[in-house]
Write a protein that holds these residues in place. Structure first.
Motif, PDB file in Angstrom:
ATOM      1  N   VAL A   1      -3.906   6.553 -15.629  1.00  0.00           N
ATOM      2  CA  VAL A   1      -3.280   7.858 -15.414  1.00  0.00           C
ATOM      3  C   VAL A   1      -4.116   8.673 -14.429  1.00  0.00           C
ATOM      4  N   ARG A   2      -5.429   8.688 -14.628  1.00  0.00           N
ATOM      5  CA  ARG A   2      -6.319   9.427 -13.718  1.00  0.00           C
ATOM      6  C   ARG A   2      -6.205   8.873 -12.294  1.00  0.00           C
ATOM      7  N   GLN A   3      -6.222   7.556 -12.154  1.00  0.00           N
ATOM      8  CA  GLN A   3      -6.122   6.946 -10.827  1.00  0.00           C
ATOM      9  C   GLN A   3      -4.809   7.346 -10.156  1.00  0.00           C
ATOM     10  N   HIS A   4      -3.717   7.342 -10.906  1.00  0.00           N
ATOM     11  CA  HIS A   4      -2.418   7.719 -10.351  1.00  0.00           C
ATOM     12  C   HIS A   4      -2.419   9.177  -9.886  1.00  0.00           C
ATOM     13  N   VAL A   5      -2.907  10.075 -10.730  1.00  0.00           N
ATOM     14  CA  VAL A   5      -2.932  11.503 -10.387  1.00  0.00           C
ATOM     15  C   VAL A   5      -3.814  11.731  -9.161  1.00  0.00           C
ATOM     16  N   GLU A   6      -4.975  11.112  -9.119  1.00  0.00           N
ATOM     17  CA  GLU A   6      -5.873  11.285  -7.969  1.00  0.00           C
ATOM     18  C   GLU A   6      -5.253  10.726  -6.690  1.00  0.00           C
ATOM     19  N   CYS A   7      -4.552   9.621  -6.799  1.00  0.00           N
ATOM     20  CA  CYS A   7      -3.882   9.041  -5.639  1.00  0.00           C
ATOM     21  C   CYS A   7      -2.803   9.996  -5.112  1.00  0.00           C
ATOM     22  N   VAL A   8      -2.023  10.587  -6.005  1.00  0.00           N
ATOM     23  CA  VAL A   8      -0.985  11.540  -5.601  1.00  0.00           C
ATOM     24  C   VAL A   8      -1.615  12.773  -4.959  1.00  0.00           C
ATOM     25  N   GLU A   9      -2.694  13.283  -5.537  1.00  0.00           N
ATOM     26  CA  GLU A   9      -3.378  14.440  -4.941  1.00  0.00           C
ATOM     27  C   GLU A   9      -3.879  14.112  -3.532  1.00  0.00           C
ATOM     28  N   ASP A  10      -4.443  12.928  -3.363  1.00  0.00           N
ATOM     29  CA  ASP A  10      -4.933  12.524  -2.042  1.00  0.00           C
ATOM     30  C   ASP A  10      -3.778  12.352  -1.057  1.00  0.00           C
ATOM     31  N   GLN A  11      -2.661  11.785  -1.505  1.00  0.00           N
ATOM     32  CA  GLN A  11      -1.489  11.650  -0.639  1.00  0.00           C
ATOM     33  C   GLN A  11      -1.005  13.011  -0.169  1.00  0.00           C
ATOM     34  N   GLN A  12      -0.942  13.962  -1.086  1.00  0.00           N
ATOM     35  CA  GLN A  12      -0.487  15.313  -0.724  1.00  0.00           C
ATOM     36  C   GLN A  12      -1.445  15.952   0.278  1.00  0.00           C
ATOM     37  N   ALA A  13      -2.735  15.778   0.085  1.00  0.00           N
ATOM     38  CA  ALA A  13      -3.720  16.337   1.015  1.00  0.00           C
ATOM     39  C   ALA A  13      -3.576  15.700   2.399  1.00  0.00           C
ATOM     40  N   LEU A  14      -3.376  14.387   2.437  1.00  0.00           N
ATOM     41  CA  LEU A  14      -3.191  13.703   3.718  1.00  0.00           C
ATOM     42  C   LEU A  14      -1.951  14.221   4.440  1.00  0.00           C
ATOM     43  N   ARG A  15      -0.842  14.292   3.721  1.00  0.00           N
ATOM     44  CA  ARG A  15       0.405  14.752   4.340  1.00  0.00           C
ATOM     45  C   ARG A  15       0.282  16.183   4.858  1.00  0.00           C
ATOM     46  N   SER A  16      -0.385  17.034   4.094  1.00  0.00           N
ATOM     47  CA  SER A  16      -0.493  18.435   4.520  1.00  0.00           C
ATOM     48  C   SER A  16      -1.441  18.597   5.715  1.00  0.00           C
ATOM     49  N   ALA A  17      -2.310  17.626   5.964  1.00  0.00           N
ATOM     50  CA  ALA A  17      -3.253  17.702   7.080  1.00  0.00           C
ATOM     51  C   ALA A  17      -2.668  17.166   8.389  1.00  0.00           C
ATOM     52  N   LEU A  18      -1.575  16.444   8.336  1.00  0.00           N
ATOM     53  CA  LEU A  18      -1.040  15.793   9.531  1.00  0.00           C
ATOM     54  C   LEU A  18      -0.660  16.776  10.629  1.00  0.00           C
ATOM     55  N   HIS A  19       0.166  17.762  10.310  1.00  0.00           N
ATOM     56  CA  HIS A  19       0.694  18.677  11.327  1.00  0.00           C
ATOM     57  C   HIS A  19      -0.431  19.424  12.051  1.00  0.00           C
ATOM     58  N   ALA A  20      -1.392  19.929  11.308  1.00  0.00           N
ATOM     59  CA  ALA A  20      -2.489  20.696  11.917  1.00  0.00           C
ATOM     60  C   ALA A  20      -3.303  19.846  12.887  1.00  0.00           C
ATOM     61  N   ARG A  21      -3.318  18.549  12.691  1.00  0.00           N
ATOM     62  CA  ARG A  21      -4.075  17.653  13.569  1.00  0.00           C
ATOM     63  C   ARG A  21      -3.204  17.041  14.666  1.00  0.00           C
ATOM     64  N   GLY A  22      -1.926  17.427  14.671  1.00  0.00           N
ATOM     65  CA  GLY A  22      -1.022  16.882  15.682  1.00  0.00           C
ATOM     66  C   GLY A  22      -0.655  15.429  15.438  1.00  0.00           C
ATOM     67  N   LEU A  23      -0.691  15.012  14.193  1.00  0.00           N
ATOM     68  CA  LEU A  23      -0.386  13.623  13.844  1.00  0.00           C
ATOM     69  C   LEU A  23       1.005  13.521  13.223  1.00  0.00           C
ATOM     70  N   ALA A  24       1.655  12.395  13.451  1.00  0.00           N
ATOM     71  CA  ALA A  24       2.959  12.135  12.843  1.00  0.00           C
ATOM     72  C   ALA A  24       2.818  11.288  11.592  1.00  0.00           C
ATOM     73  N   ALA A  25       1.741  10.536  11.492  1.00  0.00           N
ATOM     74  CA  ALA A  25       1.529   9.639  10.353  1.00  0.00           C
ATOM     75  C   ALA A  25       0.046   9.331  10.234  1.00  0.00           C
ATOM     76  N   PHE A  26      -0.324   8.720   9.124  1.00  0.00           N
ATOM     77  CA  PHE A  26      -1.704   8.311   8.891  1.00  0.00           C
ATOM     78  C   PHE A  26      -1.671   6.988   8.149  1.00  0.00           C
ATOM     79  N   VAL A  27      -2.390   6.000   8.662  1.00  0.00           N
ATOM     80  CA  VAL A  27      -2.532   4.714   7.979  1.00  0.00           C
ATOM     81  C   VAL A  27      -4.023   4.492   7.802  1.00  0.00           C
ATOM     82  N   ALA A  28      -4.450   4.349   6.562  1.00  0.00           N
ATOM     83  CA  ALA A  28      -5.868   4.181   6.272  1.00  0.00           C
ATOM     84  C   ALA A  28      -6.347   2.784   6.653  1.00  0.00           C
TER      85      ALA A  28
END
Length: 139
Positions: A69-96
Motif C-alpha cells: 500500500v505504501r509503495q503504491h501511494v508513493e508511486c502515485v505521489e511521484d507520478q503526480q509530481a512528475l506530471r505537474s513538473a512537465l509544463h514548467a520545464r517545457g516537456l511533453a513527457a518524461f520517461v525514466a
C-alpha cells in the motif's frame, strides 16, 4: 461490479476517501432473479455474507500488505509530481532511465520480461532530472 484496476492512475468516482479518512465505495450488484422476481434468500446471501467478505478483504487496511500500500501511494505521489513538473520545464513527457517500455503483449499493460527487454536510457544530451517527493531525483 467495479471498474477493473490497471496500472493507469485515473481520477475515478468508484472509491472516494473524505478528509476524515472515511471510505465510500460505489458499485453495482446484480441480484439473482427468476423472471421479474428477486430470489430473496440468494440476494440476502450476496448482500449479507459475500459482500461484507469482499469489503473486508479489499477495503480494510488491516487486510492489506502495508508495504505494498505504501509503495503504491508513493508511486502515485511521484507520478503526480512528475506530471505537474512537465509544463514548467517545457516537456511533453518524461520517461525514466531504466523504464521497460515494451509491453508483455499487445493486450497487456504488464512490462515485457526483463530478460527480453532493453531498459530505456536517455541520451545524455536529452536527460533531465526531476525531484519527486519519495524517490528523490528521477532521471
Amino acid at each position: 461490479q467495479m471498474a477493473v484496476p490497471s496500472q493507469h492512475v485515473l481520477r475515478r468516482s468508484n472509491v472516494m476517501v473524505d478528509a476524515r479518512g472515511n471510505i465510500e465505495a460505489r458499485f453495482t450488484v446484480s441480484l439473482p432473479a427468476k423472471g421479474r422476481s428477486i430470489e430473496g434468500r440468494r440476494a440476502a446471501e450476496i448482500l449479507c455474507t459475500a459482500l461484507p467478505d469482499v469489503v473486508g478483504r479489499s477495503l480494510l487496511f488491516s487486510a492489506l500488505d502495508p508495504a505494498a500500500v505504501r509503495q503504491h501511494v508513493e508511486c502515485v505521489e511521484d507520478q503526480q509530481a512528475l506530471r505537474s513538473a512537465l509544463h514548467a520545464r517545457g516537456l511533453a513527457a518524461f520517461v525514466a532511465n531504466g523504464a521497460i517500455l515494451p509491453r508483455a503483449s499487445g493486450v497487456s499493460d504488464m512490462p515485457m520480461d526483463n530478460a527480453s527487454a532493453v531498459p530505456f536510457r536517455s541520451p545524455p544530451s536529452l536527460e533531465v532530472g526531476i525531484d519527486v517527493p519519495n524517490r528523490g531525483t528521477v532521471r
